[in-house]
Design an enzyme around this catalytic site. Structure first.
Site, PDB file in Angstrom:
ATOM      1  N   ARG A  67       0.830  -1.211   0.000  1.00  0.00           N
ATOM      2  CA  ARG A  67       0.000   0.000   0.000  1.00  0.00           C
ATOM      3  C   ARG A  67       0.861   1.256   0.000  1.00  0.00           C
ATOM      4  O   ARG A  67       0.523   2.249  -0.636  1.00  0.00           O
ATOM      5  CB  ARG A  67      -0.968   0.015   1.189  1.00  0.00           C
ATOM      6  CG  ARG A  67      -2.038  -1.034   1.088  1.00  0.00           C
ATOM      7  CD  ARG A  67      -2.951  -0.786  -0.140  1.00  0.00           C
ATOM      8  NE  ARG A  67      -3.941  -1.828  -0.251  1.00  0.00           N
ATOM      9  CZ  ARG A  67      -4.065  -2.625  -1.308  1.00  0.00           C
ATOM     10  NH1 ARG A  67      -3.274  -2.503  -2.345  1.00  0.00           N
ATOM     11  NH2 ARG A  67      -4.995  -3.552  -1.335  1.00  0.00           N
ATOM     12  N   GLU A  77       2.038   1.582  -3.450  1.00  0.00           N
ATOM     13  CA  GLU A  77       0.928   2.097  -4.245  1.00  0.00           C
ATOM     14  C   GLU A  77       0.780   3.611  -4.063  1.00  0.00           C
ATOM     15  O   GLU A  77       0.541   4.350  -5.021  1.00  0.00           O
ATOM     16  CB  GLU A  77      -0.359   1.379  -3.828  1.00  0.00           C
ATOM     17  CG  GLU A  77      -1.584   1.766  -4.615  1.00  0.00           C
ATOM     18  CD  GLU A  77      -2.801   0.991  -4.142  1.00  0.00           C
ATOM     19  OE1 GLU A  77      -3.488   0.439  -5.011  1.00  0.00           O
ATOM     20  OE2 GLU A  77      -3.052   0.926  -2.917  1.00  0.00           O
ATOM     21  N   SER A 113      15.921  14.418   1.039  1.00  0.00           N
ATOM     22  CA  SER A 113      16.929  13.471   1.496  1.00  0.00           C
ATOM     23  C   SER A 113      16.311  12.358   2.335  1.00  0.00           C
ATOM     24  O   SER A 113      15.430  12.598   3.156  1.00  0.00           O
ATOM     25  CB  SER A 113      17.984  14.191   2.334  1.00  0.00           C
ATOM     26  OG  SER A 113      18.871  13.263   2.926  1.00  0.00           O
TER      27      SER A 113
END
Length: 147
Positions: free
Chosen positions: A89, A92, A115
């Protein structure tokens, strides 16, 4: 000597066996929760005292201390696309919102990146009437590209 991956698995098993939490480990080690968790999962090297404190609390031996102290190969997953539902997830989210995040960084800061070296992470559970929410804060230093 244990590898970082073997030590991470030993930590997971020891947490179950001892009932120690990540928060207790972070307090014992004297570092932030997310950093300590990442270190014990193999993503950061620990100092000697940090490694010894963690190993003692988890009832692990000198092999674990040495693994905790060794320099990691960061960021490797077992598969190119993660299969664990929680990690997938997040993958995603980056697939869907990565270009948006990139555009907003460039618009607000210029040509550069966030960073992951000079970085803080926080994960918080927030109560909500329609079901609790998870708030993940990624706090990285802005690094401009220099040509």
């Amino acid at each position: 000597m244990l590898t970082k991956k073997e030590a991470a698995e030993a930590v997971r098993q020891a947490k179950i066996r001892t009932g120690v939490t990540w928060a207790q480990l972070a307090e014992t080690v004297g570092r932030p929760l997310a950093w300590t968790t990442a270190a014990l999962l193999g993503q950061h090297p620990m100092g000697e005292q940090e490694a010894e404190r963690a190993a003692a609390l988890l009832e692990l031996g000198e092999d674990a201390v040495l693994a905790f102290r060794s320099q990691p190969y960061r960021g490797g997953l077992d598969t190119p696309v993660p299969v664990d539902p929680t990690i997938y997830r997040l993958y995603e989210v980056v697939q869907v919102y990565g270009p948006t995040i990139k555009e907003l960084i460039h618009e607000q800061c210029g040509d550069g990146i966030m960073s992951a070296i000079n970085f803080k992470l926080d994960v918080e559970r927030v109560p909500h009437p329609k079901g609790d929410r998870i708030v993940i804060t990624l706090d990285g230093k802005y690094l401009p590209y220099e040509w």
